[in-house]
Design a protein around this motif. Sequence first.
Motif, PDB file in Angstrom:
ATOM      1  N   PRO A  59      68.670   7.067  27.665  1.00 31.52           N
ATOM      2  CA  PRO A  59      68.135   6.598  26.029  1.00 31.52           C
ATOM      3  C   PRO A  59      67.496   5.295  26.432  1.00 31.52           C
ATOM      4  O   PRO A  59      66.520   4.942  25.644  1.00 31.52           O
ATOM      5  CB  PRO A  59      69.218   6.943  25.311  1.00 31.52           C
ATOM      6  CG  PRO A  59      69.987   7.777  26.003  1.00 31.52           C
ATOM      7  CD  PRO A  59      70.236   7.626  27.362  1.00 31.52           C
ATOM      8  N   SER A  60      68.401   4.158  26.855  1.00 35.72           N
ATOM      9  CA  SER A  60      68.157   2.703  26.774  1.00 35.72           C
ATOM     10  C   SER A  60      66.995   2.623  27.711  1.00 35.72           C
ATOM     11  O   SER A  60      66.047   1.595  27.230  1.00 35.72           O
ATOM     12  CB  SER A  60      69.348   1.980  27.302  1.00 35.72           C
ATOM     13  OG  SER A  60      70.366   1.891  26.362  1.00 35.72           O
ATOM     14  N   LEU A 105      63.573   8.963  21.353  1.00 39.58           N
ATOM     15  CA  LEU A 105      64.611   8.348  21.666  1.00 39.58           C
ATOM     16  C   LEU A 105      65.883   9.295  21.268  1.00 39.58           C
ATOM     17  O   LEU A 105      66.842   9.662  21.811  1.00 39.58           O
ATOM     18  CB  LEU A 105      64.899   7.231  21.059  1.00 39.58           C
ATOM     19  CG  LEU A 105      66.204   6.278  21.106  1.00 39.58           C
ATOM     20  CD1 LEU A 105      66.490   5.968  22.590  1.00 39.58           C
ATOM     21  CD2 LEU A 105      66.254   4.852  20.397  1.00 39.58           C
ATOM     22  N   MET A 108      66.049  12.134  23.591  1.00 46.26           N
ATOM     23  CA  MET A 108      66.724  11.553  24.850  1.00 46.26           C
ATOM     24  C   MET A 108      68.279  11.565  24.732  1.00 46.26           C
ATOM     25  O   MET A 108      68.873  11.692  25.553  1.00 46.26           O
ATOM     26  CB  MET A 108      66.171   9.943  25.153  1.00 46.26           C
ATOM     27  CG  MET A 108      64.819  10.228  25.877  1.00 46.26           C
ATOM     28  SD  MET A 108      64.533  11.162  27.395  1.00 46.26           S
ATOM     29  CE  MET A 108      65.816  10.409  28.328  1.00 46.26           C
ATOM     30  N   TRP A 109      68.690  11.139  23.369  1.00 44.95           N
ATOM     31  CA  TRP A 109      70.156  11.058  23.217  1.00 44.95           C
ATOM     32  C   TRP A 109      70.748  12.686  23.019  1.00 44.95           C
ATOM     33  O   TRP A 109      71.998  12.719  23.772  1.00 44.95           O
ATOM     34  CB  TRP A 109      70.545  10.327  21.853  1.00 44.95           C
ATOM     35  CG  TRP A 109      70.680   8.867  22.009  1.00 44.95           C
ATOM     36  CD1 TRP A 109      69.802   7.919  21.554  1.00 44.95           C
ATOM     37  CD2 TRP A 109      71.874   8.239  22.908  1.00 44.95           C
ATOM     38  NE1 TRP A 109      70.449   6.552  21.751  1.00 44.95           N
ATOM     39  CE2 TRP A 109      71.411   6.903  22.679  1.00 44.95           C
ATOM     40  CE3 TRP A 109      72.984   8.601  23.625  1.00 44.95           C
ATOM     41  CZ2 TRP A 109      72.490   5.976  23.290  1.00 44.95           C
ATOM     42  CZ3 TRP A 109      73.592   7.715  24.208  1.00 44.95           C
ATOM     43  CH2 TRP A 109      73.432   6.333  24.098  1.00 44.95           C
ATOM     44  N   CYS A 112      71.005  13.591  26.755  1.00 44.56           N
ATOM     45  CA  CYS A 112      71.991  12.921  27.331  1.00 44.56           C
ATOM     46  C   CYS A 112      73.440  13.273  27.123  1.00 44.56           C
ATOM     47  O   CYS A 112      74.221  13.537  28.315  1.00 44.56           O
ATOM     48  CB  CYS A 112      72.207  11.348  26.856  1.00 44.56           C
ATOM     49  SG  CYS A 112      73.650  10.440  26.984  1.00 44.56           S
ATOM     50  N   HIS A 144      74.440   3.719  20.791  1.00 39.87           N
ATOM     51  CA  HIS A 144      73.173   4.430  20.150  1.00 39.87           C
ATOM     52  C   HIS A 144      72.343   3.330  19.337  1.00 39.87           C
ATOM     53  O   HIS A 144      70.985   3.429  19.327  1.00 39.87           O
ATOM     54  CB  HIS A 144      73.704   5.650  19.168  1.00 39.87           C
ATOM     55  CG  HIS A 144      74.175   6.766  19.790  1.00 39.87           C
ATOM     56  ND1 HIS A 144      75.248   6.848  20.542  1.00 39.87           N
ATOM     57  CD2 HIS A 144      73.623   8.109  19.992  1.00 39.87           C
ATOM     58  CE1 HIS A 144      75.617   8.103  21.227  1.00 39.87           C
ATOM     59  NE2 HIS A 144      74.618   8.689  20.697  1.00 39.87           N
ATOM     60  N   SER A 147      70.201   0.957  21.514  1.00 41.67           N
ATOM     61  CA  SER A 147      68.841   1.598  21.879  1.00 41.67           C
ATOM     62  C   SER A 147      67.948   1.413  21.130  1.00 41.67           C
ATOM     63  O   SER A 147      66.739   1.477  21.288  1.00 41.67           O
ATOM     64  CB  SER A 147      69.155   3.152  22.472  1.00 41.67           C
ATOM     65  OG  SER A 147      69.861   3.884  21.541  1.00 41.67           O
TER      66      SER A 147
END
Length: 229
Positions: A59-60, A105, A108-109, A112, A144, A147
């Motif tokens: 995510p980052s 984002l 993506m988390w 993840c 979180h 990011s």
Amino acid sequence: MNQRRSSLQLLWKESRQLLPLMLILVGVGAALILAWSGFFLSMRSISGGMLMVIPLLLPSLFAAGAAAVLVGQEKEQGTLQWLTSLPVPPARLIRSKFVSALGGLAAMWIICWLMITLVDIANSRPQRFSTQQNSPPLDLWFLHLHSVFVLICGFYSSWRIKNTFVSLLAIIPLATIPFVATQIVFVIRERSTGLRFVEPGIATATSFTIMFVSIVAIGWLGYRAAIRQ
């Protein structure tokens, strides 16, 4: 009705631009996990913990690259000037880019945590993914939030800096601002009170407060830079 349709079209366009970045990151992350798992097949106790680092980085990495795709790339290709020539308010154009990146984002988390869950199942050894209270900057909720801060820093640097590569490099020092500010606050507190130990609750509250303030400040600066652009 036309405004809503144009907003949806902009969101669709920005999302399509971000999709290759997401696929590349997920593909590379999955390949690294499989390679690492195969290499440490006989050392599951070691590989299990180390594997968690890979999904948490995705995510980052997406946050750092999203603005370069949505802003920097369009600057270099000249499509940003074309977009500004359309009968679309600048604020809506800026908002569509940020909302699309924020949605990416969030996706993506989710990916993840799905990857972490699959690693847990493969290792047949469920773990609790939480850090100790004496290290609030490494708390998962803080990751979180950080990011999101990195995402905003990416937009700020992309709007301010013409060169995409330089704007990506500028994210590195910007991303450390909350950590540096937190340490400065702790040093000032130590010198004023003479206490070196910071209670976990105070440390966590201070870290999150500084992070929220940093997000608002960089977000405001980024919006001003975008309007000027």
